[in-house]
Design an enzyme around this catalytic site. Structure first.
Site, PDB file in Angstrom:
ATOM      1  CG  HIS A 192      20.672   3.843 -75.668  1.00 65.36           C
ATOM      2  ND1 HIS A 192      21.011   4.835 -74.937  1.00 65.36           N
ATOM      3  CD2 HIS A 192      20.937   4.099 -76.889  1.00 65.36           C
ATOM      4  CE1 HIS A 192      21.543   5.878 -75.656  1.00 65.36           C
ATOM      5  NE2 HIS A 192      21.819   5.364 -76.988  1.00 65.36           N
ATOM      6  NE  ARG A 235      19.711   7.748 -78.381  1.00 62.68           N
ATOM      7  CZ  ARG A 235      19.441   8.595 -77.091  1.00 62.68           C
ATOM      8  NH1 ARG A 235      18.489   9.136 -76.718  1.00 62.68           N
ATOM      9  NH2 ARG A 235      20.523   9.089 -76.737  1.00 62.68           N
ATOM     10  CG  ASN A 238      20.573   5.010 -71.030  1.00 68.51           C
ATOM     11  OD1 ASN A 238      20.783   5.114 -72.412  1.00 68.51           O
ATOM     12  ND2 ASN A 238      20.838   4.043 -70.471  1.00 68.51           N
ATOM     13  CG  HIS A 273      21.507   8.736 -86.012  1.00 64.78           C
ATOM     14  ND1 HIS A 273      22.834   9.186 -85.565  1.00 64.78           N
ATOM     15  CD2 HIS A 273      21.072   8.275 -85.018  1.00 64.78           C
ATOM     16  CE1 HIS A 273      22.885   8.669 -84.447  1.00 64.78           C
ATOM     17  NE2 HIS A 273      21.926   8.051 -84.050  1.00 64.78           N
TER      18      HIS A 273
HETATM   19  C1  HEM Z   1      27.206   5.136 -83.769  1.00 60.85           C
HETATM   20  C2  HEM Z   1      26.951   5.529 -82.410  1.00 60.85           C
HETATM   21  C3  HEM Z   1      25.756   6.520 -82.001  1.00 60.85           C
HETATM   22  C4  HEM Z   1      25.854   7.550 -81.447  1.00 60.85           C
HETATM   23  C5  HEM Z   1      27.150   8.338 -80.805  1.00 60.85           C
HETATM   24  C6  HEM Z   1      24.414   7.854 -81.097  1.00 60.85           C
HETATM   25  C7  HEM Z   1      23.973   9.240 -80.382  1.00 60.85           C
HETATM   26  C8  HEM Z   1      22.915   9.757 -80.380  1.00 60.85           C
HETATM   27  C9  HEM Z   1      22.335  10.817 -79.774  1.00 60.85           C
HETATM   28  C10 HEM Z   1      23.397  11.736 -79.215  1.00 60.85           C
HETATM   29  C11 HEM Z   1      21.213  10.834 -80.184  1.00 60.85           C
HETATM   30  C12 HEM Z   1      20.102  12.023 -79.504  1.00 60.85           C
HETATM   31  C13 HEM Z   1      19.782  12.166 -78.305  1.00 60.85           C
HETATM   32  C14 HEM Z   1      19.096  13.289 -77.713  1.00 60.85           C
HETATM   33  O1  HEM Z   1      19.655  14.480 -77.888  1.00 60.85           O
HETATM   34  O2  HEM Z   1      17.859  13.222 -77.417  1.00 60.85           O
HETATM   35  C15 HEM Z   1      20.507   9.829 -80.860  1.00 60.85           C
HETATM   36  C16 HEM Z   1      19.304   9.645 -81.210  1.00 60.85           C
HETATM   37  C17 HEM Z   1      19.015   8.532 -81.842  1.00 60.85           C
HETATM   38  N1  HEM Z   1      19.756   7.305 -82.230  1.00 60.85           N
HETATM   39 FE1  HEM Z   1      21.843   7.179 -82.052  1.00 60.85          FE
HETATM   40  N2  HEM Z   1      23.642   7.001 -81.651  1.00 60.85           N
HETATM   41  C18 HEM Z   1      24.567   6.043 -82.250  1.00 60.85           C
HETATM   42  C19 HEM Z   1      23.827   4.820 -82.890  1.00 60.85           C
HETATM   43  C20 HEM Z   1      22.763   4.570 -82.886  1.00 60.85           C
HETATM   44  C21 HEM Z   1      22.432   3.312 -83.194  1.00 60.85           C
HETATM   45  C22 HEM Z   1      23.254   2.160 -83.675  1.00 60.85           C
HETATM   46  C23 HEM Z   1      20.856   3.287 -83.430  1.00 60.85           C
HETATM   47  C24 HEM Z   1      19.930   2.144 -83.680  1.00 60.85           C
HETATM   48  C25 HEM Z   1      20.183   1.383 -84.510  1.00 60.85           C
HETATM   49  C26 HEM Z   1      20.659   4.835 -83.121  1.00 60.85           C
HETATM   50  C27 HEM Z   1      19.304   5.019 -83.127  1.00 60.85           C
HETATM   51  C28 HEM Z   1      18.945   6.465 -82.911  1.00 60.85           C
HETATM   52  C29 HEM Z   1      17.765   7.025 -82.865  1.00 60.85           C
HETATM   53  C30 HEM Z   1      16.541   6.332 -83.738  1.00 60.85           C
HETATM   54  C31 HEM Z   1      17.562   8.254 -82.338  1.00 60.85           C
HETATM   55  C32 HEM Z   1      16.294   9.064 -82.351  1.00 60.85           C
HETATM   56  C33 HEM Z   1      15.611   8.881 -80.844  1.00 60.85           C
HETATM   57  C34 HEM Z   1      14.577   9.807 -80.706  1.00 60.85           C
HETATM   58  O3  HEM Z   1      14.156  10.550 -81.370  1.00 60.85           O
HETATM   59  O4  HEM Z   1      13.889   9.580 -79.712  1.00 60.85           O
HETATM   60  N3  HEM Z   1      21.562   5.303 -82.695  1.00 60.85           N
HETATM   61  N4  HEM Z   1      21.569   9.211 -81.173  1.00 60.85           N
END
Ligand code: HEM
Length: 329
Positions: A68, A64, A96, A194
């Site tokens: 970002h 992630r 972030n 995700h």
């Molecule tokens: C399409 C638009 C996207 C939105 C709106 C989005 C939004 C989010 C949100 C809100 C979280 C959770 C944050 C939290 O509450 O701690 C999250 C987690 C995550 N996102 Fe996305 N995301 C998007 C696209 C992506 C992309 C493109 C990737 C990587 C290629 C990605 C990888 C991840 C990963 C791996 C997590 C888990 C992080 C962790 O466990 O620490 N996301 N995302």
């Protein structure tokens, strides 16, 4: 759609090898550090393995972090910079505040510096660590062209303006990705990241309580699953351990498609993907069939290559930071 992606993959690799990037003087190359740091990939892969051996939940966090970084000013390490007395950096912007993995990037950078001092950018280290994190929890081991340089500025306001919100609908998501040169299939397969990781209640609790004038919970969320989530996330209480893929939260696989297909995608942005007929078709095909699920791995590698090329700094642009959280003095 997969055939088109295969073609894009071939062209993208070709382009990454041959073409100049719009803003830079140089190139991203698969063997960029061949002379200056020949063991780079091994050093980074070993360091990532050591990090994940202590805490495997850092794999999604490190992936992630790269996303970002790339969506704000391009993949040039600006997400890693600390705020200063006169500037609030990206790191401290609201979207972030849930990022993790910064100390681990510093650790990998320190290991690289031991063997190749002053040569490898933090932006490239982040790109490699993201790939190795994916590969080491079962995902594809895609190619990562290198040669990115590190930026010297980082603004919190730009993170707020450029990062997609979990409450975005399909139109907002498509426009946001298009502004980064990414298409509809990139949106879907990158969202499938995700399949690993965890979220705070605050990222989706609007779907659980007082969603709209006509519906208490989000109608696009499975009602039984909404109840489970309500139990884990009582009103106004946050908790950061909600798996996005509750079946295999730290295995990079195709279960994301199963979840989205059965209205159990955690965010509105996940559910929104079902609103496009082509995406829905991809989701339905890839949720069960193993060979199609392997084509997802290939598609993911292509889209990561595209995402990893957003607005990169090359040639004499930027710098090679000594410490990833600080610009050089
Ligand atoms: C399409 C638009 C996207 C939105 C709106 C989005 C939004 C989010 C949100 C809100 C979280 C959770 C944050 C939290 O509450 O701690 C999250 C987690 C995550 N996102 Fe996305 N995301 C998007 C696209 C992506 C992309 C493109 C990737 C990587 C290629 C990605 C990888 C991840 C990963 C791996 C997590 C888990 C992080 C962790 O466990 O620490 N996301 N995302």
């Amino acid at each position: 759609m997969a055939a088109i992606h295969d073609l894009i993959f071939a062209l993208a690799v070709f382009a990454s090898l041959l073409l100049r990037h719009a803003k830079g003087d140089g190139f991203l190359l698969l063997n960029y550090y061949q002379e200056t740091c020949p063991n780079l990939e091994e050093i980074v892969s070993d360091a990532t393995a050591d990090i994940l051996a202590i805490d495997v939940t850092l794999a999604p966090s490190l992936l992630r972090l790269f996303f970002h970084d790339c969506f704000v000013r391009g993949c040039e390490g600006s997400v890693l910079l600390n705020s200063t007395a006169s500037n609030e950096a990206e790191k401290d912007a609201e979207p972030n505040l849930t990022l993790a993995g910064f100390p681990e990037i510093d650790l990998v950078k320190a290991r690289v510096e031991e063997q190749c001092p002053g040569v490898v950018s933090c932006a490239d280290i982040l790109a490699l660590v993201a790939r190795d994190s994916v590969a080491q929890v079962g995902g594809p081991n895609y190619l990562v062209p290198l040669g990115r340089r590190d930026g010297v500025v980082s603004y919190a306001s730009e993170a707020i303006a450029n990062l997609p919100s979990p409450s975005f609908d399909l139109t907002h998501l498509v426009n946001n990705f298009a502004s980064k040169g990414l298409d509809l299939l990139d949106l879907l397969v990158l969202s499938a990241a995700h399949t690993i990781g965890f979220a705070h209640c605050a990222s989706f609790s609007n779907r659980l309580y007082n969603f709209s004038a006509t519906s208490y919970t989000d109608p696009s969320l499975d009602p039984h699953y909404a109840k489970i989530l309500q139990a884990k996330c009582p009103p106004n209480q946050d908790f950061d351990g909600n798996p996005m893929d509750y079946i295999t939260p730290v295995v990079f696989d195709h279960y994301y498609f199963n979840l989205v297909s059965s209205n159990k995608g955690l965010f509105q942005s996940d559910a929104a993907l079902l609103n496009d007929p082509l995406l829905m078709q991809y989701i339905e095909t890839h949720k069960t069939n193993v060979s199609d699920y392997l084509s997802f791995f290939e598609d993911f590698g292509v889209s990561m290559l595209k995402m990893g090329s957003i607005q990169v700094l090359t040639g004499n642009e930027g710098e090679i930071r000594k410490i990833c959280s600080l610009v050089n003095t």
